[in-house]
Design an enzyme around this catalytic site. Structure first.
Site, PDB file in Angstrom:
ATOM      1  N   ASN A 406       0.696  -1.023   0.016  1.00  0.00           N
ATOM      2  CA  ASN A 406       0.461  -0.401   0.240  1.00  0.00           C
ATOM      3  C   ASN A 406       0.775   1.259   0.257  1.00  0.00           C
ATOM      4  O   ASN A 406       0.680   2.112  -1.131  1.00  0.00           O
ATOM      5  CB  ASN A 406      -0.984   0.447   1.394  1.00  0.00           C
ATOM      6  CG  ASN A 406      -2.224   1.114   1.010  1.00  0.00           C
ATOM      7  OD1 ASN A 406      -2.898   1.352  -0.210  1.00  0.00           O
ATOM      8  ND2 ASN A 406      -1.928   2.105   2.307  1.00  0.00           N
ATOM      9  N   ASP A 407       1.678   1.860   1.160  1.00  0.00           N
ATOM     10  CA  ASP A 407       2.484   3.164   1.363  1.00  0.00           C
ATOM     11  C   ASP A 407       3.248   2.693   0.438  1.00  0.00           C
ATOM     12  O   ASP A 407       3.882   4.255  -0.201  1.00  0.00           O
ATOM     13  CB  ASP A 407       2.832   2.973   2.807  1.00  0.00           C
ATOM     14  CG  ASP A 407       1.575   3.135   3.475  1.00  0.00           C
ATOM     15  OD1 ASP A 407       0.795   3.693   3.642  1.00  0.00           O
ATOM     16  OD2 ASP A 407       1.816   3.119   4.490  1.00  0.00           O
ATOM     17  N   ILE A 408       4.535   1.342  -0.251  1.00  0.00           N
ATOM     18  CA  ILE A 408       5.357   1.630  -0.476  1.00  0.00           C
ATOM     19  C   ILE A 408       4.809   1.660  -2.377  1.00  0.00           C
ATOM     20  O   ILE A 408       6.332   1.698  -2.480  1.00  0.00           O
ATOM     21  CB  ILE A 408       6.400   0.857  -0.444  1.00  0.00           C
ATOM     22  CG1 ILE A 408       5.335  -0.899  -0.837  1.00  0.00           C
ATOM     23  CG2 ILE A 408       6.215   0.353   1.250  1.00  0.00           C
ATOM     24  CD1 ILE A 408       6.337  -2.031  -1.149  1.00  0.00           C
ATOM     25  N   SER A 447      -1.067   1.238   7.402  1.00  0.00           N
ATOM     26  CA  SER A 447      -1.151   2.752   8.160  1.00  0.00           C
ATOM     27  C   SER A 447      -2.458   3.437   7.878  1.00  0.00           C
ATOM     28  O   SER A 447      -2.379   4.554   8.730  1.00  0.00           O
ATOM     29  CB  SER A 447       0.387   3.425   7.037  1.00  0.00           C
ATOM     30  OG  SER A 447      -0.406   3.954   5.977  1.00  0.00           O
TER      31      SER A 447
END
Length: 478
Positions: A406-408, A447
């Site tokens: 997700n975040d990366i 997150s």
């Protein structure tokens, strides 16, 4: 065992620990490095158990057997997805040991002082006998070591428990932000310093007990204030804390190997944390102080809708593609899909397709998490590339398959200055011709940050459990 043999054993063990750390930087050498560490630790434990001054050997052997049995049971049951929280749990034990050893050192020092006053030195054994030979200056230095060991150990203990809870999903991954939280932490540290000064002045063990309680509260609050996106850094930083706590214990006990080992762990953990902070565009001091700073304004609204695709559509795209990049994340670990991903890679490469893996420095919830999973699944090392090695290749890539990340892969890091991950280097998967995201549902990642990648025109959502989804592709790609 004589003191000379113990020293020699400690030197060899220290060399083996250094070789183990060095070997872990390379996947092909990592297995041998683990053996170095195992042999070094066995040598260190035996030398300590049978060295001069050791007493109550039967109790030590009993504790080693019990601890070893517990460790063996845990190791046999733990899944790869649980490794991050397991590491955090082990860090808590190191911190707790530092606290207890600090308390014991003070108690033994009091025994030594009493024996000197009553002229009964012949009755002392072990550590107390060694303390009776120390000068007043050396005892004062030891009190400093006890204070540092208790303080760092207590912070590590509670902080690691919170990290375990967040990684295991038992505690919300969201950052706990209360008013004046930094002021509270600073006040807590100042009170601990005052208690330390009182302890140096001879106030007694109660000051260290209060220090442990207060430092434990600081550790809990520090890690609770750090969000899920920063947890890989937190685990590494707690590893560093545990190393410094061990080094402080080494000074207190006069154990050279513990000093060296603690310094190695402390320094390597701090360096790794700094490297990861750079990879995430995070301020190192900000992270370790519990998220100093934060979001500066409203995040951009996401427009569009998530468009789903089935296994037939993904398989057809893979058949037509010449270049393919796979981006693994924690979702792959949860689904234990690495074996299926490895088989898919093998079949695609057999068709002459250029298949590679893109690994972000903080993919998963522990540094190197994805590398270990892929190595376990026998994915060739030479097609597993780091972010800096592969990021420029996405524009010329036909298909990208994102598995549980997700975040990366979030473009908000570059496009939204108010995003919580603004400025974080990410894998620029959206620049590829087609992007397929394997995801269980439409919710945000660990997150809690929304990802506009899922709404891009060239992105399609491949919903479902990662292993089941990849297995469905394997049925269509022979």
């Amino acid at each position: 065992m004589s003191a000379g043999l113990v020293t020699a054993a400690y030197v060899v063990a220290a060399i083996l620990f250094i070789l183990a750390l060095g070997g872990l930087s390379n996947q092909e050498k990592a297995k041998r490095a683990i053996y170095y560490g195992m042999v070094g630790m066995t040598l260190a434990v035996l030398a300590t158990m049978f060295g001069p001054g050791a007493g109550a050997l039967w109790i030590v052997v009993l504790m080693v057997v019990i601890g070893g049995a517990i460790g063996a049971v845990i190791a046999s049951k733990v899944q790869m997805t649980q490794m991050p929280e397991l590491v955090a749990g082990f860090h808590s034990l190191v911190g707790l040991a530092a606290v207890f050893i600090g308390f014991n050192a003070d108690i033994e020092a009091a025994r030594a002082a009493q024996a000197i006053a009553t002229n009964t030195l012949d009755e002392l054994r072990g550590f107390a006998a060694a303390l009776a030979l120390k000068t007043p200056v050396e005892l004062s230095i030891m009190r400093v070591e006890i204070f540092l060991g208790v303080f760092i150990g207590a912070v590590t203990f509670t902080g690691s428990i919170v990290a375990y809870g967040k990684l295991a999903g038992k505690i919300s991954s969201a950052a706990l932000t209360i008013p004046y939280r930094h002021h509270i932490n600073v006040l807590g540290v100042l009170i601990c310093v005052v208690l330390g000064i009182l302890y140096f002045a001879g106030a007694g063990l109660w000051t260290m007990i209060l220090t442990a309680i207060l430092a434990g509260a600081i550790g809990w609050h520090l890690i609770m204030a750090i969000g899920g996106a920063d947890m890989p850094v937190v685990v590494s930083m707690l590893n560093s804390y545990s190393g410094w706590a061990a080094a402080a214990i080494g000074f207190t006990l006069g154990n050279d190997l513990l000093i060296v080992t603690g310094a190695l762990v402390g320094a390597s953990g701090a360096i790794l944390s700094y490297i990861m902070c750079r990879a995430m565009n995070r301020n190192f001091v900000s992270v370790i102080l519990g998220g100093w700073g934060g979001q500066t304004g409203p995040v951009q609204e996401i427009e569009g809708e998530q468009i789903a695709i089935d296994a037939d559509g993904v398989a057809a795209a893979l058949e037509d593609a010449d270049s393919i990049i796979i981006v693994p994340g924690y979702g792959m670990a949860v689904a234990q899909a690495q074996g299926s991903v490895s088989e898919l890679t093998k079949r695609l490469r057999a068709k002459g397709k250029n298949v590679r893996f893109a690994i972000h420095p903080v993919a998963g919830r522990l540094p190197g998490h994805m590398n270990v999973l892929l190595a376990e699944a026998k994915v060739p090392y030479d097609i597993v590339l780091e972010m800096d090695e592969i990021n420029d290749d996405f524009p010329s890539t036909d298909v990208v398959i994102v598995i549980g990340s997700n975040d990366i892969v979030n473009p908000s890091a570059q496009e939204d200055p108010n995003s919580p991950i603004a400025g974080m280097p990410v894998l620029e998967v959206w620049k590829a011709k087609q992007v397929f995201i394997s995801k269980r549902g439409q919710g945000a990642g660990y997150s809690g940050i929304e990802n506009p990648l899922f709404y891009r025109e060239n992105s399609r959502m491949f919903y479902g459990d990662a292993k089941a989804s990849i297995d469905a592709l394997l049925q269509r790609i022979q």
